[in-house]
Design a protein around this motif. Structure first.
Motif, PDB file in Angstrom:
ATOM      1  N   VAL A  41     -19.663   6.986  31.423  1.00 41.41           N
ATOM      2  CA  VAL A  41     -19.521   7.837  30.235  1.00 41.41           C
ATOM      3  C   VAL A  41     -18.265   7.459  29.442  1.00 41.41           C
ATOM      4  CG1 VAL A  41     -20.825   9.910  30.863  1.00 41.41           C
ATOM      5  CG2 VAL A  41     -18.520   9.613  31.750  1.00 41.41           C
ATOM      6  N   LEU A  42     -17.210   7.056  30.168  1.00 39.74           N
ATOM      7  CA  LEU A  42     -15.957   6.750  29.473  1.00 39.74           C
ATOM      8  C   LEU A  42     -16.039   5.415  28.758  1.00 39.74           C
ATOM      9  CD1 LEU A  42     -13.425   8.170  32.061  1.00 39.74           C
ATOM     10  CD2 LEU A  42     -14.373   9.242  30.008  1.00 39.74           C
ATOM     11  N   MET A  46     -13.398  11.507  37.962  1.00 40.80           N
ATOM     12  CA  MET A  46     -13.949  11.289  36.621  1.00 40.80           C
ATOM     13  C   MET A  46     -13.224  12.151  35.597  1.00 40.80           C
ATOM     14  SD  MET A  46     -17.417  12.483  34.819  1.00 40.80           S
ATOM     15  CE  MET A  46     -16.475  13.768  33.991  1.00 40.80           C
ATOM     16  N   VAL A  47     -12.978  13.408  35.976  1.00 41.04           N
ATOM     17  CA  VAL A  47     -12.320  14.332  35.048  1.00 41.04           C
ATOM     18  C   VAL A  47     -10.906  13.847  34.738  1.00 41.04           C
ATOM     19  CG1 VAL A  47     -11.439  16.691  34.795  1.00 41.04           C
ATOM     20  CG2 VAL A  47     -13.735  16.308  35.693  1.00 41.04           C
ATOM     21  N   GLU A  48     -10.211  13.370  35.777  1.00 41.30           N
ATOM     22  CA  GLU A  48      -8.847  12.878  35.583  1.00 41.30           C
ATOM     23  C   GLU A  48      -8.844  11.663  34.660  1.00 41.30           C
ATOM     24  OE1 GLU A  48      -6.557  14.964  36.996  1.00 41.30           O
ATOM     25  OE2 GLU A  48      -5.308  13.740  35.667  1.00 41.30           O
ATOM     26  N   ALA A  49      -9.788  10.729  34.899  1.00 39.01           N
ATOM     27  CA  ALA A  49      -9.874   9.532  34.047  1.00 39.01           C
ATOM     28  C   ALA A  49     -10.245   9.933  32.614  1.00 39.01           C
ATOM     29  CB  ALA A  49     -10.913   8.564  34.621  1.00 39.01           C
ATOM     30  N   ALA A  50     -11.135  10.903  32.475  1.00 41.94           N
ATOM     31  CA  ALA A  50     -11.555  11.341  31.142  1.00 41.94           C
ATOM     32  C   ALA A  50     -10.391  11.983  30.390  1.00 41.94           C
ATOM     33  CB  ALA A  50     -12.726  12.319  31.253  1.00 41.94           C
ATOM     34  N   MET A  51      -9.552  12.733  31.103  1.00 40.92           N
ATOM     35  CA  MET A  51      -8.359  13.329  30.466  1.00 40.92           C
ATOM     36  C   MET A  51      -7.514  12.238  29.824  1.00 40.92           C
ATOM     37  SD  MET A  51      -7.859  16.625  30.652  1.00 40.92           S
ATOM     38  CE  MET A  51      -6.116  16.902  30.338  1.00 40.92           C
ATOM     39  N   ARG A  52      -7.310  11.153  30.582  1.00 48.09           N
ATOM     40  CA  ARG A  52      -6.462  10.064  30.068  1.00 48.09           C
ATOM     41  C   ARG A  52      -7.093   9.427  28.834  1.00 48.09           C
ATOM     42  NH1 ARG A  52      -5.636   9.066  35.610  1.00 48.09           N
ATOM     43  NH2 ARG A  52      -7.212   7.425  35.629  1.00 48.09           N
ATOM     44  N   VAL A  53      -8.419   9.215  28.891  1.00 49.52           N
ATOM     45  CA  VAL A  53      -9.102   8.574  27.757  1.00 49.52           C
ATOM     46  C   VAL A  53      -9.030   9.490  26.527  1.00 49.52           C
ATOM     47  CG1 VAL A  53     -11.352   7.819  26.881  1.00 49.52           C
ATOM     48  CG2 VAL A  53     -10.614   7.161  29.178  1.00 49.52           C
TER      49      VAL A  53
END
Ligand code: FES
Length: 338
Positions: free
Chosen positions: A287-288, A311-318
């Motif tokens: 998704v990212l 996934m949520v942590e990576a999405a926060m960064r993106v």
């Protein structure tokens, strides 16, 4: 029979009766006194509050979510803390403007739908004995029969549908609730005990910016509730849903969202992403990856994230890299419960 104590919630000055074996958060939510919370089992730290007076038993509070020095300073996790005397607490009680919170209540539901929708994923629909009110994105606690445990599942149906709720369950091998019950012995017609609504992760109606929703696995459930709620109304807010799975066999409800996108071409965009399979009609990558290709910037948007914590942590960064501030991002770290 368990004794009962009085809990005073400051700065509201509200008083709530709480049994000695009942978490203070539970007593407050049932009495209609809203306090911030997320996991309701002592791991996220969202419900941390100051105990100004009286004694509490900290119960199952994780030592990561409530550090030793915080206990010593008189802090407690209200989802675990039980009173041992009359208690005064000070919580972060500033309810968000425009948000209506619904008291937690007990329900009994009858299973009307139980179907496999993807690899190790089931849809469960419960017809309720009484109507439920909730904000789209919130969850219920389901009691595992014969065990003294509950499991939390987000509601996938919209709040307008008050007589029944849809839940999405992922199987965890060896899991008490999923493998031992929902994927094993549960059947249509069975009666199920549950309580709700719970949780801080819900659609902020007052935020009218375009919304980007990112869902992994059964993190789709709260997003489905929010999307249906928005599209039932007549506001012109736009939503883009990024739904991620490894292969098409792990993805579900794509026909539902494709049809919705065709019906609301100006308001809803559906982006189904497969990270381990190339297939026509789907986007290749996580998704990212896909979001990164789609949107050079997200300035002026609001983001909702729900899926596995990594996934949520990576999405926060993106999202933050695309110029969203933490105040523009709502997240639910979704551990598929065993
Ligand atoms: Fe998560 Fe209490 S620690 S709600």
């Amino acid at each position: 029979m368990a004794g009962t104590y009085r809990v005073t919630v400051e700065p509201l000055g509200k008083e709530v009766e709480c049994a000695e074996d009942q978490p203070i958060l539970e007593a407050c939510l049932r009495a209609g006194v809203w306090l911030p919370h997320s996991c309701t089992h002592g791991t996220c730290g969202t419900c941390k509050a100051e105990v100004l007076d009286g004694d509490v038993d900290h119960g199952a509070a994780s030592s990561f979510a409530l550090l030793d020095f915080e206990r010593d300073e008189g802090k407690a996790l209200l989802c675990c803390a039980m009173p041992r005397s009359d208690v005064t607490i000070e919580g972060d009680v500033d309810a968000e403007e425009g948000v209506v919170f619904h008291p937690v209540r007990d329900f009994v539901g009858t299973v009307t739908v139980l179907e496999d929708v993807a690899v190790d994923t089931r849809r469960l629909v419960l017809e309720l004995d009484q109507e439920i009110d909730f904000n789209p994105g919130q969850y219920v606690q389901v009691t595992v029969p014969g065990k003294d445990v509950v499991r939390t599942y987000s509601i996938a149906s919209p709040p307008s549908q008050r007589n029944s709720i849809e839940l999405h369950i992922r199987r965890t091998p060896g899991g008490l609730a999923s493998d031992g019950w929902i994927f094993a012995t549960l059947a249509e017609g069975d009666r199920v005990n549950l309580a709700g609504p719970y949780g801080n992760f819900f659609l902020r109606e007052e935020r009218e910016e375009p919304a980007v929703l990112i869902a992994g696995g059964t993190g789709l459930a709260p997003m489905k509730s929010m999307i249906r709620h928005v599209l039932e109304g007549d506001c012109d807010r736009t939503i883009t849903l990024y739904q991620g799975a490894r292969t098409v066999d792990h993805l579900y409800d794509q026909e539902f969202f494709t049809a919705l996108a065709e019906r609301h071409p100006d308001r809803f965009v559906y982006r189904p992403c497969l990270s381990e399979e190339d297939r026509e009609g789907y986007l290749a990558g996580t998704v990212l990856d896909v979001l990164d290709r789609d949107k050079p910037t997200l300035s002026g948007h609001v983001g909702y994230l729900c899926g596995p914590p990594a996934m949520v942590e990576a999405a926060m960064r993106v999202l933050m890299g695309k110029r969203l501030f933490p105040r523009d991002i709502y997240r639910e770290d979704f551990l598929d419960e065993a």
